[in-house]
Design a protein around this motif. Structure first.
Motif, PDB file in Angstrom:
ATOM      1  N   THR A 181       0.851  -1.192   0.000  1.00 35.03           N
ATOM      2  CA  THR A 181       0.000   0.000   0.000  1.00 35.03           C
ATOM      3  C   THR A 181       0.886   1.241   0.000  1.00 35.03           C
ATOM      4  OG1 THR A 181      -0.092   0.190   2.407  1.00 35.03           O
ATOM      5  CG2 THR A 181      -1.760  -1.227   1.353  1.00 35.03           C
ATOM      6  N   PRO A 182       0.314   2.396  -0.341  1.00 34.14           N
ATOM      7  CA  PRO A 182       1.118   3.634  -0.318  1.00 34.14           C
ATOM      8  C   PRO A 182       1.680   3.961   1.067  1.00 34.14           C
ATOM      9  CG  PRO A 182      -0.897   3.966  -1.573  1.00 34.14           C
ATOM     10  CD  PRO A 182      -1.016   2.610  -0.920  1.00 34.14           C
ATOM     11  N   GLU A 183       1.113   3.385   2.113  1.00 32.04           N
ATOM     12  CA  GLU A 183       1.584   3.646   3.477  1.00 32.04           C
ATOM     13  C   GLU A 183       2.759   2.745   3.874  1.00 32.04           C
ATOM     14  OE1 GLU A 183      -1.807   2.900   2.844  1.00 32.04           O
ATOM     15  OE2 GLU A 183      -2.186   5.047   2.606  1.00 32.04           O
ATOM     16  N   TYR A 184       3.218   1.914   2.955  1.00 30.92           N
ATOM     17  CA  TYR A 184       4.310   0.982   3.261  1.00 30.92           C
ATOM     18  C   TYR A 184       5.502   1.769   3.805  1.00 30.92           C
ATOM     19  CZ  TYR A 184       7.462  -2.981   2.641  1.00 30.92           C
ATOM     20  OH  TYR A 184       8.353  -4.009   2.846  1.00 30.92           O
ATOM     21  N   PRO A 185       6.016   1.406   4.987  1.00 29.90           N
ATOM     22  CA  PRO A 185       7.110   2.185   5.592  1.00 29.90           C
ATOM     23  C   PRO A 185       8.416   2.082   4.798  1.00 29.90           C
ATOM     24  CG  PRO A 185       6.602   0.239   6.923  1.00 29.90           C
ATOM     25  CD  PRO A 185       5.595   0.281   5.818  1.00 29.90           C
ATOM     26  N   GLU A 186       9.006   3.229   4.536  1.00 31.74           N
ATOM     27  CA  GLU A 186      10.311   3.339   3.877  1.00 31.74           C
ATOM     28  C   GLU A 186      10.371   2.617   2.529  1.00 31.74           C
ATOM     29  OE1 GLU A 186      13.791   3.013   6.327  1.00 31.74           O
ATOM     30  OE2 GLU A 186      12.647   3.466   8.140  1.00 31.74           O
ATOM     31  N   LEU A 187       9.305   2.745   1.748  1.00 25.48           N
ATOM     32  CA  LEU A 187       9.256   2.088   0.440  1.00 25.48           C
ATOM     33  C   LEU A 187      10.373   2.569  -0.474  1.00 25.48           C
ATOM     34  CD1 LEU A 187       7.890   0.197  -1.579  1.00 25.48           C
ATOM     35  CD2 LEU A 187       6.388   2.103  -2.214  1.00 25.48           C
ATOM     36  N   LYS A 188      10.611   3.869  -0.538  1.00 22.08           N
ATOM     37  CA  LYS A 188      11.648   4.407  -1.438  1.00 22.08           C
ATOM     38  C   LYS A 188      13.026   3.843  -1.067  1.00 22.08           C
ATOM     39  CE  LYS A 188       9.257   8.040  -3.461  1.00 22.08           C
ATOM     40  NZ  LYS A 188       8.569   7.606  -4.634  1.00 22.08           N
TER      41      LYS A 188
END
Length: 186
Positions: A21-28
């Motif tokens: 989901t867009p809320e995934y922590p530290e995706l970048k």
């Protein structure tokens, strides 16, 4: 940060991955680490299960194959929550290798015509029809998200013939030029 590649026999490679989901922590940061790990391991693709994460993320840079497969030229993807639909066409058998199966390659039959839907790291949606060797690369990497590996597509006889090599990987007797995680000891 360059992360270790999880090798054949590790249970994380056989689990189905969860949607992001867009809320995934530290995706970048995770995506950047996956690119660094893939390039540092001389790969052209890497799926999150190969770094111990059962998340639906894949990175692919197929440019290394552009000389022989023009459809691979300048194709670089971050695939989040990819969906692959295999379209019609003839089955073509070509060799495949995998960072999680070092020192192995096998002839794998696949239909090289797919429709791919995904979101990128900014959660922008994309859809594309892909053919040729690039379609093979995408299918190979997306198989990891389903807990599958390319050796699942080879004949039982071939699996029997490479059993010794697979056992060497599982027992930690295979060495790599990149950091790895072996299967846990039983």
């Amino acid at each position: 940060m360059k992360l270790p590649i999880y090798l054949y026999g590790h249970p994380v490679l056989r689990r189905e991955s969860a949607e992001i989901t867009p809320e995934y922590p530290e995706l970048k940061k995770l995506v950047a680490d996956m690119w660094e790990t893939m390039y540092g391991s001389d790969g052209v693709g890497l799926a999150a299960p190969q770094i111990g994460r059962n998340d639906r993320i894949v990175v692919i840079d197929s440019n290394a194959f552009a000389e022989h497969f023009p459809e691979c030229a300048d194709r670089k993807f971050t695939l989040i929550n990819p969906e692959v639909e295999v379209l019609d066409g003839e089955t073509i058998t070509r060799d495949e290798g995998c960072l999680s199966l070092p020192d192995l390659s096998e002839a794998v039959p696949r239909i090289e015509h797919i429709r791919l839907k995904w979101v990128d790291e900014n959660f922008e949606p994309h859809e594309e029809e892909i053919t040729g060797f690039l379609a093979r690369i995408v299918q190979h990497e997306c198989d990891h998200l389903e807990g599958k590996m390319y050796i699942d597509h080879i004949s039982p006889i071939r699996k029997q013939l490479i059993k010794g090599k697979l056992n060497r990987i599982v027992t930690g007797k295979t060495r790599c030029d990149y950091p790895v995680r072996y299967a846990p000891k039983k």
